[in-house]
Design a protein around this motif. Structure first.
Motif, PDB file in Angstrom:
ATOM      1  N   LYS A 282       5.924 -20.504 -49.806  1.00  0.00           N
ATOM      2  CA  LYS A 282       4.523 -20.619 -49.397  1.00  0.00           C
ATOM      3  C   LYS A 282       4.065 -22.073 -49.463  1.00  0.00           C
ATOM      4  O   LYS A 282       3.226 -22.500 -48.659  1.00  0.00           O
ATOM      5  CB  LYS A 282       3.642 -19.742 -50.284  1.00  0.00           C
ATOM      6  N   LEU A 283       4.615 -22.832 -50.397  1.00  0.00           N
ATOM      7  CA  LEU A 283       4.301 -24.262 -50.449  1.00  0.00           C
ATOM      8  C   LEU A 283       4.839 -24.963 -49.206  1.00  0.00           C
ATOM      9  O   LEU A 283       4.161 -25.828 -48.631  1.00  0.00           O
ATOM     10  CB  LEU A 283       4.884 -24.896 -51.710  1.00  0.00           C
ATOM     11  N   ILE A 284       6.038 -24.607 -48.790  1.00  0.00           N
ATOM     12  CA  ILE A 284       6.604 -25.191 -47.571  1.00  0.00           C
ATOM     13  C   ILE A 284       5.709 -24.881 -46.373  1.00  0.00           C
ATOM     14  O   ILE A 284       5.412 -25.759 -45.554  1.00  0.00           O
ATOM     15  CB  ILE A 284       8.034 -24.660 -47.338  1.00  0.00           C
ATOM     16  N   GLU A 285       5.256 -23.635 -46.276  1.00  0.00           N
ATOM     17  CA  GLU A 285       4.350 -23.261 -45.190  1.00  0.00           C
ATOM     18  C   GLU A 285       3.062 -24.075 -45.255  1.00  0.00           C
ATOM     19  O   GLU A 285       2.540 -24.532 -44.216  1.00  0.00           O
ATOM     20  CB  GLU A 285       4.028 -21.765 -45.269  1.00  0.00           C
ATOM     21  N   LEU A 286       2.534 -24.257 -46.458  1.00  0.00           N
ATOM     22  CA  LEU A 286       1.302 -25.028 -46.626  1.00  0.00           C
ATOM     23  C   LEU A 286       1.494 -26.473 -46.186  1.00  0.00           C
ATOM     24  O   LEU A 286       0.656 -27.028 -45.457  1.00  0.00           O
ATOM     25  CB  LEU A 286       0.861 -24.983 -48.090  1.00  0.00           C
ATOM     26  N   LEU A 287       2.593 -27.084 -46.597  1.00  0.00           N
ATOM     27  CA  LEU A 287       2.842 -28.481 -46.230  1.00  0.00           C
ATOM     28  C   LEU A 287       3.024 -28.645 -44.726  1.00  0.00           C
ATOM     29  O   LEU A 287       2.569 -29.638 -44.141  1.00  0.00           O
ATOM     30  CB  LEU A 287       4.061 -29.012 -46.988  1.00  0.00           C
ATOM     31  N   HIS A 288       3.684 -27.681 -44.090  1.00  0.00           N
ATOM     32  CA  HIS A 288       3.811 -27.722 -42.631  1.00  0.00           C
ATOM     33  C   HIS A 288       2.430 -27.651 -41.969  1.00  0.00           C
ATOM     34  O   HIS A 288       2.145 -28.387 -41.014  1.00  0.00           O
ATOM     35  CB  HIS A 288       4.679 -26.562 -42.130  1.00  0.00           C
ATOM     36  N   SER A 289       1.573 -26.778 -42.487  1.00  0.00           N
ATOM     37  CA  SER A 289       0.222 -26.653 -41.935  1.00  0.00           C
ATOM     38  C   SER A 289      -0.570 -27.939 -42.154  1.00  0.00           C
ATOM     39  O   SER A 289      -1.313 -28.378 -41.264  1.00  0.00           O
ATOM     40  CB  SER A 289      -0.510 -25.474 -42.588  1.00  0.00           C
ATOM     41  N   GLN A 290      -0.400 -28.556 -43.315  1.00  0.00           N
ATOM     42  CA  GLN A 290      -1.108 -29.800 -43.595  1.00  0.00           C
ATOM     43  C   GLN A 290      -0.642 -30.925 -42.670  1.00  0.00           C
ATOM     44  O   GLN A 290      -1.457 -31.721 -42.198  1.00  0.00           O
ATOM     45  CB  GLN A 290      -0.901 -30.187 -45.064  1.00  0.00           C
ATOM     46  N   ARG A 291       0.647 -30.974 -42.418  1.00  0.00           N
ATOM     47  CA  ARG A 291       1.145 -31.999 -41.502  1.00  0.00           C
ATOM     48  C   ARG A 291       0.587 -31.788 -40.101  1.00  0.00           C
ATOM     49  O   ARG A 291       0.213 -32.754 -39.410  1.00  0.00           O
ATOM     50  CB  ARG A 291       2.672 -31.986 -41.461  1.00  0.00           C
ATOM     51  N   GLN A 292       0.531 -30.541 -39.666  1.00  0.00           N
ATOM     52  CA  GLN A 292      -0.003 -30.253 -38.333  1.00  0.00           C
ATOM     53  C   GLN A 292      -1.476 -30.634 -38.221  1.00  0.00           C
ATOM     54  O   GLN A 292      -1.936 -31.028 -37.145  1.00  0.00           O
ATOM     55  CB  GLN A 292       0.192 -28.765 -38.010  1.00  0.00           C
TER      56      GLN A 292
END
Length: 327
Positions: A282-292
């Motif tokens: 879920k952290l990986i998903e969050l970081l991907h969303s933050q980068r986007q």
């Protein structure tokens, strides 16, 4: 390397600390200091372990470490935040590392003499070979302001004036400088920075308009606000930068994020005020969303975690960092 006394024309994006931390369309990960929850209790004993953890993070590609400026331990605040003076702490860390960027998150500018602040920032810039990232703020602990004989209500004005003096001191030689609390003539602040300036990052509001921050700093460091709120903040920041500096100018957006990695890799996120307890996936998903969204750097804080900090750093290194480097 240029002379200690010479003004440089080098742009800040050629500095090692800036290069390893910021780039358009990229998100990097940093660590907030102290890394461990109990590192404040026995700071002398914990220091060697903090250095060991920082060196491990550096070898793995963690971009930066960030030290807070907490002048006084305030009885009612609860969070010591940072025992060591950040200038000296980061200088010590600089001597024990080679590549990782060293940032302040952030120096309380109203309590600093602007000429001394300029000398310290340029010195750390030089001693770290260009790895220093200078985060600045106005301070928020009410008890500190009378202790430093300051009016909390005027901290924004004082901040703005001190930054102006700081910038003049490092960008000119033997130029007279006058401000409300002093004057300098026939003298100069040295060393000068390695580049045109030390990368300057506004932290929080700084009691300034977004336009002022876009025009006078090199990036905006914000607290965690959730994706929807940060989306608005990033859009407003990019609009202000384009207006004040030009459409093609890049100035990064940073976030401070408190994390407690759950033992279950798929555990959903809980919390949300300063950060989350969640699994690594879920952290990986969050970081991907933050980068986007356009976030360029996330400084992770493990201090209030339930798990051992090193266990979480190892998990971050093995699973999370590789995933953040892929689309």
């Amino acid at each position: 390397m240029s002379s200690l006394f010479d003004l440089s024309d080098k742009p800040i994006d050629e500095l090692p600390g800036y290069q390893c931390t910021f780039a358009p369309g990229r998100l990097t990960v940093g660590l907030s200091l102290p890394i461990e929850q109990d590192a404040e209790a026995e700071p002398k004993d914990a220091l060697s372990n903090q250095i060991r953890l920082i060196q491990k993070a550096e070898r793995a590609g963690i971009a930066a470490v960030w030290a807070r400026d907490i002048p006084l331990r305030v009885e009612t605040f609860g969070d010591v935040g940072q025992v060591y003076d950040p200038w000296m702490y980061l200088s010590y860390i600089a001597a024990h590392t080679t590549d990782i960027a060293l940032g302040t998150g952030a120096i309380v500018v109203p309590f600093q003499h602007p000429l001394v602040m300029a000398k310290r920032a340029a010195t750390l810039d030089r001693l770290s070979d260009g790895r220093f990232l200078f985060g600045v703020a106005t301070g928020d602990r009410p008890e500190e302001f009378p202790a430093f004989n300051q009016d909390k209500g005027k901290r924004g004005e004082r901040f703005r004036e001190h930054i102006e003096v700081y910038e003049k001191a490092l960008s000119t030689s033997y130029r007279p400088i006058r401000w409300s609390e002093g004057k300098m003539g026939g003298s100069d602040v040295v060393p000068k920075p390695l580049a045109r300036r030390v990368p300057l990052l506004a932290t929080g509001s700084c009691q300034q308009s977004l336009e002022w921050k876009a025009a006078h700093t090199d990036g905006w460091f914000m607290y965690h606000k959730g994706l929807e709120m940060q989306k608005k903040n990033i859009a407003n920041w990019q609009e202000a930068v384009a207006k004040e500096c030009g459409e093609d100018v890049f100035k990064p957006f940073l976030e401070s994020l408190w994390i407690d990695l759950h033992e279950d890799p798929d555990a959903p996120a809980q919390g949300g005020h300063f950060g989350y307890r969640l699994g690594r996936n879920k952290l990986i998903e969050l970081l991907h969303s933050q980068r986007q969204l356009g976030i360029n750097h996330v400084s992770i804080n493990f201090r209030t975690s339930k798990r051992d900090a090193e266990e979480q750093i190892d998990e971050l290194i093995e699973y999370v960092l590789p995933a953040t480097q892929t689309p």
